[in-house]
Design a protein around this motif. Structure first.
Motif, PDB file in Angstrom:
ATOM      1  N   SER A 181      -1.517  -1.718  -0.186  1.00 32.79           N
ATOM      2  CA  SER A 181      -3.031  -1.339  -0.476  1.00 32.79           C
ATOM      3  C   SER A 181      -3.297  -0.064  -1.159  1.00 32.79           C
ATOM      4  N   ALA A 184      -2.557  -0.672  -4.998  1.00 34.95           N
ATOM      5  CA  ALA A 184      -3.633  -1.294  -5.481  1.00 34.95           C
ATOM      6  C   ALA A 184      -4.882  -0.466  -5.711  1.00 34.95           C
ATOM      7  N   ILE A 185      -5.247   0.324  -4.854  1.00 36.36           N
ATOM      8  CA  ILE A 185      -6.237   1.286  -4.913  1.00 36.36           C
ATOM      9  C   ILE A 185      -6.370   2.140  -6.106  1.00 36.36           C
ATOM     10  N   TRP A 188      -6.119  -0.304  -9.635  1.00 39.17           N
ATOM     11  CA  TRP A 188      -7.310  -1.248  -9.910  1.00 39.17           C
ATOM     12  C   TRP A 188      -8.347  -0.727 -10.878  1.00 39.17           C
ATOM     13  N   GLY A 197     -11.797  -0.056  -5.971  1.00 33.66           N
ATOM     14  CA  GLY A 197     -10.589  -0.373  -5.474  1.00 33.66           C
ATOM     15  C   GLY A 197     -10.481  -0.625  -4.068  1.00 33.66           C
ATOM     16  N   SER A 198     -11.276   0.337  -3.464  1.00 33.27           N
ATOM     17  CA  SER A 198     -11.083   0.275  -2.002  1.00 33.27           C
ATOM     18  C   SER A 198     -11.771  -0.876  -1.260  1.00 33.27           C
ATOM     19  N   VAL A 201      -9.503  -3.967  -1.781  1.00 32.74           N
ATOM     20  CA  VAL A 201      -8.206  -3.854  -1.121  1.00 32.74           C
ATOM     21  C   VAL A 201      -8.615  -4.415   0.328  1.00 32.74           C
ATOM     22  N   SER A 205      -6.934  -7.492   1.687  1.00 34.12           N
ATOM     23  CA  SER A 205      -6.092  -7.319   2.746  1.00 34.12           C
ATOM     24  C   SER A 205      -6.275  -8.068   4.128  1.00 34.12           C
ATOM     25  N   ALA A 350      -4.946  -0.997   6.013  1.00 35.34           N
ATOM     26  CA  ALA A 350      -5.934  -0.920   4.732  1.00 35.34           C
ATOM     27  C   ALA A 350      -6.998   0.151   4.878  1.00 35.34           C
ATOM     28  N   VAL A 354      -7.215   3.372   2.226  1.00 29.04           N
ATOM     29  CA  VAL A 354      -8.287   3.922   1.845  1.00 29.04           C
ATOM     30  C   VAL A 354      -8.583   5.598   2.092  1.00 29.04           C
ATOM     31  N   SER A 357      -6.082   7.678   0.023  1.00 29.31           N
ATOM     32  CA  SER A 357      -6.675   7.800  -1.515  1.00 29.31           C
ATOM     33  C   SER A 357      -7.755   8.655  -1.384  1.00 29.31           C
TER      34      SER A 357
END
Length: 551
Positions: A181, A184-185, A188, A197-198, A201, A205, A350, A354, A357
């Protein structure tokens, strides 16, 4: 005066503006959902309380604020304070402190003190923001790795000890979900910058984890398994009651909340001004923030402020009036009505990704790196603020940061300020109103030039310099063309100099006096003691007068 931007914006509002605000508001509302949930959980309260905050406070900040594009709600900056308060006083204590902070913010706005926030040095803001980022990161380690922990303490070292004891309980599936996750954030945006992206995800997810549970029986902690069902819509308002003892006990906490809300909201508004070319009303914004923080706990929410990331998202998607912020709040309300029951399936891993990030973006690594290349004093203030934020307390960090920043500033002023006799003056010129002319000082006249402010920090330099004024000089000219600032310390040393010169029969003449020093000299009566006829705005007139009174 309290002038919400919504009123002025509606005067020229049209359908084109509405559709732009509608699009931006819906997008920001969708973006705000996972963040509101994540910040609520990270703050030690229920996930729906983050949503309530985003709806109620977000609506009021946009409807009553002094910025056209500000988006309000729960933010990462409050996680440290809120978590600590909830651990120590419970939610009721947090609610009381938040309301008190709201009252303080309203008073700051009424007293027109919004501009004072701009005096907080950039080094302090960078330091405590980086410190908050580290603290947010430490709160998410357990959910990121799937550790079996309970009773998480509020302090940094306490958290680390708990994690160290539970390191053997790492859940491999949770760790994989969190790691993928997080990756991916960050990846993305290379494919799509419009949709955050959040959000992608959180949705993917949730679907993946539900599928894995159904097909393979993999159990991963979710919002539902941790907190139960999410209420639909807003709760009924609840009037809170509190005693004088609670007010006294929670006052320091409320000051911290108010200070942070003011700093972050106005910083966000300044960033928004730079992106849109507009100008916000800082005092109106503070009043709106205060009202929002009074209302938020009444509906079960937590402290709120202007959110820089969501405000930027609003601007980038076309939002240009407060209507977009209002639509963002209404979008969140509609989501809770129609999709709220699905929120319980979101994996905690997930949400942890977030928030990790978010903490990375808050850390401001590029800004820290640039500051470290500069002056050592700036680096010192940065590190002091950072470490005190992480290990002690945010309020202490800001207070200490301001103290050290002021100390280093005064030291710089002292270092650059000098007092020198004419024989040491390299240019040897009169460069004031009549243009540059050779400087020729007759016998019996001593000239000293003060370079920089004459204040308490430079008084000793001044005293040492003028001690050379012996009886062979009958007139002492103080050239103040480079002295834009004078304070009580400067007045004191001028008084002492005047008394000493009177005993020796030496007259004092001031040349090149700027408006601020002249105003203070007049107000304190020092101008009358020296003699207004002995004060000049240029050196040529002062020198002619000195020759006249010398004989």
């Amino acid at each position: 005066m309290f002038k919400p931007e919504l009123i002025s914006s509606l005067r020229t509002y049209n359908m084109k503006s509405f559709f732009a605000d509608l699009s931006a508001g819906i997008i920001v509302g969708v973006v705000a959902l996972p963040l509101a949930i994540a910040f609520g959980i990270a703050s030690g309260v229920k996930p729906e309380q983050g949503i309530f905050t985003a709806i109620v406070a977000g609506f009021l900040i946009s409807a009553l604020g002094g910025s056209k594009v500000q988006i309000g709600g729960p933010t990462g900056a409050f996680v440290v304070i809120v978590y600590s308060v909830v651990q120590q006083y419970g939610y009721s204590g947090l609610a009381i402190a938040t309301i008190m902070a709201g009252v303080m913010l309203i008073l700051l706005g009424i007293l027109k003190l919004g501009g004072l926030i701009s005096f907080i040095p950039y080094t302090i803001i960078t330091g405590f923001t980086a410190g908050i980022a580290v603290t947010i990161f430490t709160t998410q380690i357990g959910d990121f790795l799937g550790l079996a922990v309970s009773g998480m303490p509020g302090d940094f070292f306490g958290k680390i000890k708990v994690y160290a004891k539970a390191i053997g309980t790492i859940d491999i599936y949770t760790s994989i979900v969190a790691t993928v996750s997080l990756a991916a954030i960050f990846i993305w945006p290379r494919f799509n910058k419009k949709i955050p992206g959040s959000l992608v995800v959180i949705v993917l997810s949730t679907i993946v984890c539900l599928t894995l549970k159904k097909v393979f029986g993999f159990e991963i902690a979710t919002i539902g398994s941790r907190y139960g069902e999410i209420p639909v819509g807003l709760p009924l308002p609840k009037i809170l009651s509190f005693s004088g003892a609670e007010i006294k006990e929670l006052f320091p906490v409320s000051v911290s909340i108010a200070m942070l809300a003011a700093i972050e909201s106005l910083l966000s508004a300044v960033v928004a001004d730079g992106m849109t070319g507009t100008k916000h009303n800082s005092n109106t914004e503070l009043i709106a923030q205060g009202i929002a923080n009074i209302a938020s706990p009444i509906f079960g929410g937590i402290p709120a402020t202007g959110a820089i990331a969501r405000t930027a998202t609003n601007i980038k998607n076309g939002g240009r009036t407060p209507v977009a912020g209002i639509i963002h709040a209404l979008t969140l309300l509609l989501i809770t009505f129609f999709l709220g029951r699905y929120v319980v399936y979101i994996p905690m891993a997930a949400l942890a990704a977030v928030l990790v990030s978010v903490s990375w973006n808050m850390a401001g690594i590029p800004a820290v790196r640039e500051l470290l290349k500069g002056q050592k004093s700036d680096s010192a203030v940065l590190f002091i603020t950072f470490f005190l934020t992480v290990f002690i307390d945010l309020t202490v960090a800001i207070g200490a940061g301001l103290l050290f920043a002021a100390f280093f500033f005064i030291k710089k002023m002292v270092d650059i300020s000098t007092v020198r006799e004419y024989g040491d003056i390299s240019d040897g010129l009169i460069s004031e109103s009549e243009g540059e002319k050779p400087l020729n000082v007759p016998d019996g006249i001593l000239v000293y030039e003060v370079l920089g402010p004459l204040f308490f920090g430079t008084v000793r330099k001044f005293e040492i310099a003028v001690e050379r004024a012996g009886v062979e000089y009958r007139v002492l000219i103080l050239r103040l063309r480079h002295t834009n600032y004078l304070d009580a310390g400067g007045i004191m040393v001028l008084t002492q100099l005047k008394n000493a010169c009177d005993k020796k029969g030496i007259k004092i003449v001031l040349a090149g006096v700027h408006p601020q020093p002249l105003k203070l000299l007049t107000k304190t009566g020092m101008a009358e003691k020296i003699g207004t006829e002995n004060i000049f705005d240029n050196f040529a007139g002062a020198l002619k007068h000195a020759v006249k009174i010398r004989d």
